[in-house]
Enzyme design. Structure first.
Site, PDB file in Angstrom:
ATOM      1  N   TYR A 231      41.677  32.984  86.797  1.00 14.03           N
ATOM      2  CA  TYR A 231      41.006  33.959  87.073  1.00 14.03           C
ATOM      3  C   TYR A 231      40.182  33.769  85.198  1.00 14.03           C
ATOM      4  O   TYR A 231      41.014  34.437  84.936  1.00 14.03           O
ATOM      5  CB  TYR A 231      40.799  34.813  87.417  1.00 14.03           C
ATOM      6  CG  TYR A 231      41.307  36.143  88.928  1.00 14.03           C
ATOM      7  CD1 TYR A 231      41.108  34.580  90.075  1.00 14.03           C
ATOM      8  CD2 TYR A 231      42.890  36.102  89.510  1.00 14.03           C
ATOM      9  CE1 TYR A 231      41.990  34.239  91.602  1.00 14.03           C
ATOM     10  CE2 TYR A 231      43.242  36.626  90.572  1.00 14.03           C
ATOM     11  CZ  TYR A 231      42.982  35.686  91.253  1.00 14.03           C
ATOM     12  OH  TYR A 231      43.420  36.142  92.643  1.00 14.03           O
TER      13      TYR A 231
ATOM     14  N   HIS B 241      49.328  29.745  94.692  1.00 17.75           N
ATOM     15  CA  HIS B 241      48.225  29.873  94.677  1.00 17.75           C
ATOM     16  C   HIS B 241      47.129  29.069  95.598  1.00 17.75           C
ATOM     17  O   HIS B 241      47.376  28.178  94.983  1.00 17.75           O
ATOM     18  CB  HIS B 241      47.339  30.499  93.550  1.00 17.75           C
ATOM     19  CG  HIS B 241      46.601  31.009  93.391  1.00 17.75           C
ATOM     20  ND1 HIS B 241      45.431  31.530  92.668  1.00 17.75           N
ATOM     21  CD2 HIS B 241      45.660  31.407  94.335  1.00 17.75           C
ATOM     22  CE1 HIS B 241      44.425  31.748  92.707  1.00 17.75           C
ATOM     23  NE2 HIS B 241      44.422  32.465  93.741  1.00 17.75           N
TER      24      HIS B 241
END
Length: 313
Positions: free
Chosen positions: A48, A134
């Protein structure tokens, strides 16, 4: 082990400048508003904003008692310096940040440990509570044979409290639950008012095994975020059949005095396997709006009518 988290959590991708840049002050105000509203799960990732989300989240939580919140971050993408000469452009993954770093997939034992160490530096913490593998969609073998054992070892050593996997699909998450000892899965976009595929196999299995489910992407990237459905579905223009379905859901909601986003936030928690719903926000105003929505009760008759209309199972 069922991992205990607050019913609603703060997703920190937007404060990593997802789609639109926000200031440090706006990011901090969003985190403060989430904490003040009772959100106690905070989720971030190196992905992010090339580490920006982790840095901002860590700074905003720095003054809070460490035992008062649960923090999760992710592994699978290492951040390494960009190569090449000339001016650095913008990040190509939807984040409005300078691309002075690039992401490198790495689900190896060493890569996972290095990723976590670098996350701790950015967060300014000695430990995190939860580490999620992830998006291992194209990396099953290395994720299950190296990443998971490395994280399980850290859990056994008490370095982290829980380990899991975060993905936008239910099928591989189901395999992880069947074949490993994960504590938690983060399921994005697959247990919503428009897509309940996660409830077919994954959620019942998690309920049976005592694996906590965190539902993310409950607005399906925007289509369910407003009472008049519009915008994107899974980050692409919403196809007309889904728009029509969302409008049908909104009409039923209206008959029960409920807005579409209010129902979207409440729906996932109806399943006993779902421990928390994580909602991204880029401003204090967005957090306050979401907190207001989840504070309002949703009548059981709404779900009954949606089921009778064939709009939910």
């Amino acid at each position: 082990m069922t991992f205990s988290v607050s019913k609603y959590g703060f997703g920190a991708a937007p404060i990593g400048n997802l789609f639109t840049a926000v200031s440090d002050a706006e990011a901090r105000a969003a985190v403060d508003a989430a904490y003040d509203a009772g959100f106690r799960l905070f989720d971030t990732a190196p992905h992010y904003g090339l580490g920006l989300s982790e840095r901002r989240l860590g700074a905003a939580l720095a003054g809070r008692p460490r035992d008062s919140y649960t923090l999760s971050t992710k592994v699978g993408r290492l951040l390494v310096p960009s190569t090449g000469d000339g001016p650095v452009g913008r990040d190509g993954q939807g984040f409005d940040v300078p691309a002075d770093l690039r992401r490198v997939w790495d689900f190896s034992r060493d890569g996972v440990r290095r990723s976590l160490e670098e996350s701790l530096v950015r967060l300014g913490l000695d430990t995190v509570d939860v580490v999620l593998i992830h998006d291992p969609d194209d990396h099953w073998e290395q994720a299950v044979s190296e990443a998971y054992p490395a994280l399980a070892e850290l859990r056994d050593q008490g370095v982290v409290k829980a380990v899991g996997v975060g993905m936008n699909q239910a099928e591989m998450l189901t395999r992880f639950v069947r074949e490993t000892g994960v504590d938690m899965v983060m399921l994005a976009g697959r247990h919503t008012l428009l897509d309940q595929s996660g409830a077919e196999e994954l959620l019942p299995l998690c309920d049976e095994r005592g694996v906590s489910v965190v539902a993310a992407g409950v607005f399906n990237s925007g289509l369910l975020a407003t009472h008049d459905p519009s915008g994107t579905y899974d980050y692409a223009p919403a196809p007309e059949p889904l728009l029509a379905r969302a409008r049908r859901v909104a009409a039923v909601c209206e008959r029960h005095g409920v807005t579409l986003p209010q129902a979207a936030l409440a729906f996932p928690l109806r399943h006993p396997a779902v421990a928390s719903v994580v909602v991204g926000a880029r401003s204090a105003a967005e957090v306050t709006r979401n907190a207001g929505l989840v504070a309002e009760p949703v009548p059981e008759d709404l779900w009954a009518e949606l089921a009778a209309e064939g709009l939910i199972a």
